[in-house]
Design a protein around this motif. Structure first.
Motif, short mmCIF file in Angstrom:
data_model
loop_
_atom_site.label_atom_id
_atom_site.label_comp_id
_atom_site.label_asym_id
_atom_site.label_seq_id
_atom_site.Cartn_x
_atom_site.Cartn_y
_atom_site.Cartn_z
N ASP A 44 -32.61 30.75 -2.31
CA ASP A 44 -32.35 29.51 -1.61
C ASP A 44 -31.23 28.72 -2.27
OD1 ASP A 44 -33.98 29.49 0.58
OD2 ASP A 44 -35.74 29.03 -0.63
N VAL A 45 -30.73 29.24 -3.36
CA VAL A 45 -29.70 28.50 -4.07
C VAL A 45 -28.37 28.73 -3.35
CG1 VAL A 45 -28.61 28.14 -6.27
CG2 VAL A 45 -30.96 28.88 -6.16
N ALA A 46 -27.83 27.66 -2.84
CA ALA A 46 -26.57 27.78 -2.11
C ALA A 46 -25.52 26.90 -2.76
CB ALA A 46 -26.77 27.38 -0.66
N LEU A 48 -23.51 27.13 -5.24
CA LEU A 48 -23.47 26.93 -6.70
C LEU A 48 -22.04 26.81 -7.19
CD1 LEU A 48 -26.11 29.02 -8.60
CD2 LEU A 48 -25.82 26.57 -8.45
N MET A 51 -20.50 23.59 -6.29
CA MET A 51 -21.07 22.53 -7.11
C MET A 51 -20.42 22.52 -8.49
SD MET A 51 -25.02 21.78 -8.06
CE MET A 51 -25.79 21.75 -6.51
N GLY A 52 -20.23 23.72 -9.03
CA GLY A 52 -19.59 23.82 -10.34
C GLY A 52 -18.18 23.25 -10.32
N PHE A 55 -18.35 19.51 -10.20
CA PHE A 55 -18.70 18.92 -11.50
C PHE A 55 -17.50 18.93 -12.44
CE2 PHE A 55 -23.39 19.93 -10.83
CZ PHE A 55 -23.68 18.63 -10.55
N ALA A 56 -16.76 20.03 -12.41
CA ALA A 56 -15.60 20.13 -13.29
C ALA A 56 -14.59 19.04 -12.94
CB ALA A 56 -14.97 21.51 -13.13
N ILE A 72 -15.09 17.65 -2.94
CA ILE A 72 -16.25 17.06 -2.24
C ILE A 72 -16.33 17.62 -0.83
CG2 ILE A 72 -17.14 14.92 -1.27
CD1 ILE A 72 -16.04 13.49 -3.71
N PHE A 75 -17.62 21.16 -0.92
CA PHE A 75 -19.04 21.19 -1.26
C PHE A 75 -19.89 20.80 -0.06
CE2 PHE A 75 -22.65 18.70 -3.02
CZ PHE A 75 -23.36 19.77 -3.50
N GLN A 76 -19.48 19.72 0.60
CA GLN A 76 -20.30 19.25 1.72
C GLN A 76 -20.24 20.22 2.90
OE1 GLN A 76 -19.00 15.24 2.14
NE2 GLN A 76 -20.74 14.46 0.98
N PHE A 79 -22.55 23.07 2.13
CA PHE A 79 -23.97 22.73 2.28
C PHE A 79 -24.34 22.59 3.75
CE2 PHE A 79 -27.51 19.61 2.12
CZ PHE A 79 -28.41 20.47 1.52
N MET A 83 -27.17 24.69 5.74
CA MET A 83 -28.29 24.08 6.46
C MET A 83 -28.30 24.52 7.93
SD MET A 83 -30.03 22.46 4.35
CE MET A 83 -31.09 21.28 5.12
N GLU C 206 -24.49 16.08 -13.53
CA GLU C 206 -23.49 16.87 -14.24
C GLU C 206 -24.07 17.39 -15.55
OE1 GLU C 206 -20.12 18.23 -16.34
OE2 GLU C 206 -21.32 16.51 -17.02
N ARG C 209 -26.31 20.37 -15.07
CA ARG C 209 -25.74 21.39 -14.19
C ARG C 209 -26.20 22.80 -14.56
NH1 ARG C 209 -19.42 21.49 -15.62
NH2 ARG C 209 -19.49 23.31 -14.28
N ARG C 215 -33.02 25.94 -8.55
CA ARG C 215 -33.39 25.32 -7.29
C ARG C 215 -34.13 26.32 -6.39
NH1 ARG C 215 -28.91 24.47 -3.67
NH2 ARG C 215 -27.74 24.60 -5.60
#
Lengths: 120, 400, 217
Positions: A44-46, A48, A51-52, A55-56, A72, A75-76, A79, A83, C206, C209, C215
């Motif tokens: 279920d992990v999508a 990733l 997201m990394g 974050f960077a 952003i 990422f959105q 997601f 969904m 963060e 992370r 999850r």
């Protein structure tokens, strides 16, 4: 494929004699017409990686969002796609509606195999 | 001999349920059959031709005997019910001081609700008087002949009509597929102009299909039906079997109601006006009059907009006027009673919107409909249920 | 003797309908703006579909806005929506006053001062929307705080909740509209408590992370 007994003899081991050890069919030598759904739950992990990257970027820019607009967005979108796919799957795949393609859900597979079972 | 008996029994009661048997019997003895062919052709489609002598000699099977017994019982029952219904109707007509001969079902409903006022919430639970045909669902006619041999090849599925229907759908689909193949090979494309329009239709819902087939269907069977219908409709040549498809489609909305817009009348000052009575929302009830050349005056029970203390209700009043851009061009008078401010303003809003239809063009009416202004909001407060805190909310779970 | 039957009235067109809601095939009401966006062929699709009645807090004016309606619902306590509406309009008034004052005080850059209170509210909510959230997940007896992406709807909810929480957390002397107005103004300009809270959430995400792959939801 049958392997000639002589090959085993060369390695110093005599093959089993069928007379001494008769073959027993403990389980039927046929695949079942069903698959279990255990392994199919999927990850279920999508998103990733997205997201990394987010974050960077955020860390580099001290959490000011306007500098990471691209990340952003990515990422959105990721997601949202995830969904949407999940929602679609709930309607079709998880109900076992068989559709053309090679990536079948266990329910779809079961339905398919019930229609075309292994010959007895 | 047995046949004559059966004939006598059925000759007495020309009831829908055993129409087919009667038809068969009539055919065998060449009597004139006076009744119409049923609209749902399932129960009556199968006909038995004059049975060979060998079979005639055989005894009537047990199944047939039992069926005949059941049928006569049912007929007797329906007859008494009919009689009682007629008597009841006459009494009601007497009580209401009307003529029993011209007393219609609508009059009966009215009389019942007047004579037996019920405070029960659910309309289904209130007293009613309907014709026995409506109360007792139609039954299937005999599905087998006198020797007990079923007419239908799918009799032993238990739901012959339903499976027959599925077969028919698949047949139609296959026909269309073949046609498509042939046309493709000839390089002809399906006619775009004739394309089947099903935007305003839905596949027959389960309960209606059940009544049409006179069989009860499981949920999964209904999904099978709707899936195969979808497949049939999705075919590019679906218009070729339009007649078949339309038998199992149902319109989503009554279009004719949308088009009836009342003509405005003229009052003594020469202004156009239109009045909508019975504007209902929650427990409020209003009648609204809109006059056309106006200055935007609003009067509710003799007061102006300040009749409503909260802003929201005032805004609701202005919603249709503002939407149709007639704010300040018409006068509104409303009489409203019952309910609270929200219900009253909702009732008046609907009334204004309905009145304004007469003063705007067709496009605006459709636009207002899409904005949800012309839909009567018949939602009511949902009742509290026992064992629950409210309509939906459950009590907090306590272990002990 | 009359006979009365308790019967299930077979409804004529729509099947069994519950009195507390519209049947399933009813469509949601459209706004004028939506209708303009759709082209002709898409609109004809709605031609055959019955439409639900517009809700009694809807009104298709320039002032009607989704976020405003939601905000009003979130302010509401014990179903007193009229009061919530009053509070929100008072908030808008305070914002308008403050911004107008600012406009007059700064004669140099009049373009940069926004005096539209509704626009400011939307901007504030958009600014304080989080991207991620921490949920605690138990793995091998240890609770891990795992960053998860959140849906658009939830992000709007959190933004408005934070704004309101910040406003409700006040000394008794100051009334809610005033405090809310200042929170909205702060958030609209990308500063203040709510924005800080959002950044905190992002920072926590963060730092956690490494657990992102735990999850399961």
């Amino acid at each position: 494929m049958r392997i000639p007994g002589a090959l085993y003899a060369a390695r110093g081991r005599a093959p089993q004699s069928e007379k001494d050890v008769p073959f027993q069919e403990i389980l039927p030598l046929r695949l079942k017409n069903t698959v279990s759904g255990k392994a199919d739950s999927g990850s279920d992990v999508a998103c990733l990686q997205e997201m990394g990257m987010l974050f960077a970027c955020m860390k580099d820019n001290e959490f000011v969002e306007k500098y990471c607009h691209k990340e952003i967005q990515q990422f959105q979108n990721c997601f949202k796609c995830y969904m949407d796919r999940k929602f679609e799957a709930k309607k079709t795949v998880n109900q076992g509606v068989v559709q053309p393609g090679n990536n079948l859900n266990y329910k779809q597979l079961n339905k398919y195999m019930r229609r075309f079972p292994n010959p007895v | 001999m047995s046949k004559t008996m059966a004939l006598r029994v059925f000759g007495l009661n020309l009831v829908k349920t055993n129409r087919s048997l009667l038809q068969n019997a009539c055919k065998a003895t060449a009597l004139p059959a006076g009744q119409t062919v049923a609209e749902a052709s399932y129960a009556t489609e199968v006909t038995v031709h004059a049975s060979p002598a060998a079979i005639q000699k055989q005894k009537v099977s047990k199944a047939m005997k039992a069926y005949l017994k059941r049928a006569t019982e049912h007929d007797e029952f329906m007859k008494t019910q009919h009689l009682e219904f007629q008597i009841g109707k006459r009494h009601l007509a007497n009580m209401m001081g009307a003529d029993a001969e011209t007393f219609t079902q609508e009059d009966i409903d009215e009389a019942i609700s007047y004579l037996f006022p019920s405070g029960l919430y659910d309309p289904k639970a209130r007293p009613a008087m309907k014709t026995p045909e409506e109360v007792f669902p139609a039954r299937k006619a005999a599905e087998f002949d006198e020797t007990g041999r079923p007419f239908h090849s799918m009799f032993y599925t238990g739901k012959p009509n339903f499976f027959q229907l599925l077969h028919e759908i698949v047949e139609e689909t296959n026909k269309l597929y073949e046609l498509e193949e042939r046309m493709l090979r000839r390089g002809i494309k399906p006619d775009e102009n004739q394309k089947l329009e099903i935007a305003g239709f839905q596949v027959l819902p389960k309960d209606q299909l059940e009544t049409q087939l006179v069989e009860s269907i499981a949920d999964i069977e209904y999904t099978n039906f709707s899936n195969s219908m979808d497949r049939l409709i999705a075919s590019p040549y679906a218009y070729k079997s339009k007649a078949f498809i339309e038998r199992y489609l149902k319109p989503l909305m009554d279009q004719s109601k949308q088009l009836e817009v009342p003509k405005p009348k003229i009052d003594e000052q020469g202004r156009q006006y239109i009045t909508t009575y019975e504007c209902l929302r929650k427990t409020a009830r209003a009648d609204v009059t809109v006059r056309m050349p106006g200055t935007g005056k609003i009067s509710i029970n003799g007061q102006d907009v300040s009749y409503f203390e909260d802003e929201n209700s005032r805004e609701q009043l202005l919603f249709p006027l503002n939407y149709s851009e007639l704010l300040g061009k018409v006068d509104v008078e409303a009489n409203v009673e019952g309910g609270g401010p929200s219900g009253q303003s909702g009732a008046i809003r609907w009334g204004i919107a309905m009145c304004l239809r007469s003063f705007v063009d067709q496009e605006m009416i459709e636009s207002m409909r899409l904005a949800g202004l012309l839909t009567r909001d018949y939602r009511r407060r949902e009742r509290k249920k026992f064992g629950q805190e409210g309509a939906r909310r459950k009590y907090t779970w306590k272990k002990r | 003797m009359a006979v009365f039957y308790r019967i299930a009235i077979q409804s004529s067109i729509y099947g069994c309908r519950s009195m507390s809601m519209f049947p399933k095939h009813f469509g949601d009401p459209l706004r004028k703006k939506d209708m303009e966006d759709l082209n002709k062929s898409e609109l004809t699709k709605f031609y055959h579909i019955p439409i639900k009645a517009a809700l009694n807090n809807h009104s298709d004016t320039v002032f009607s806005d989704e976020i405003k309606l939601k905000m009003m619902n979130y302010i509401t306590k014990n179903g007193n929506k009229a009061l919530a509406r009053g509070l929100l309009s008072r908030t808008f008034e305070i914002i308008k006053r403050a911004q107008t004052e600012r406009l007059h005080l700064s004669p140099t850059d009049k373009q940069n001062v926004n005096t539209n209170a509704e626009k400011l509210l939307i901007e504030a909510v958009e600014n304080s929307r989080p991207l991620l959230q921490l949920t605690s997940i138990k793995r091998g007896g240890v609770n891990y705080q795992v960053p998860v992406p959140i849906t658009k709807k939830r992000s709007y909810f959190l933004a408005m909740k934070w704004l309101l929480d910040a406003a409700f957390e006040k000394d008794k002397k100051v009334c809610l509209p005033e405090r809310l107005a200042w929170e909205i103004l702060d958030a609209a300009h990308g500063q203040g408590r709510v924005i800080k809270k959002k950044d905190d959430v992002h920072k926590q995400c963060e730092s956690n992370r490494a657990y992102a792959h735990y999850r399961w939801s």
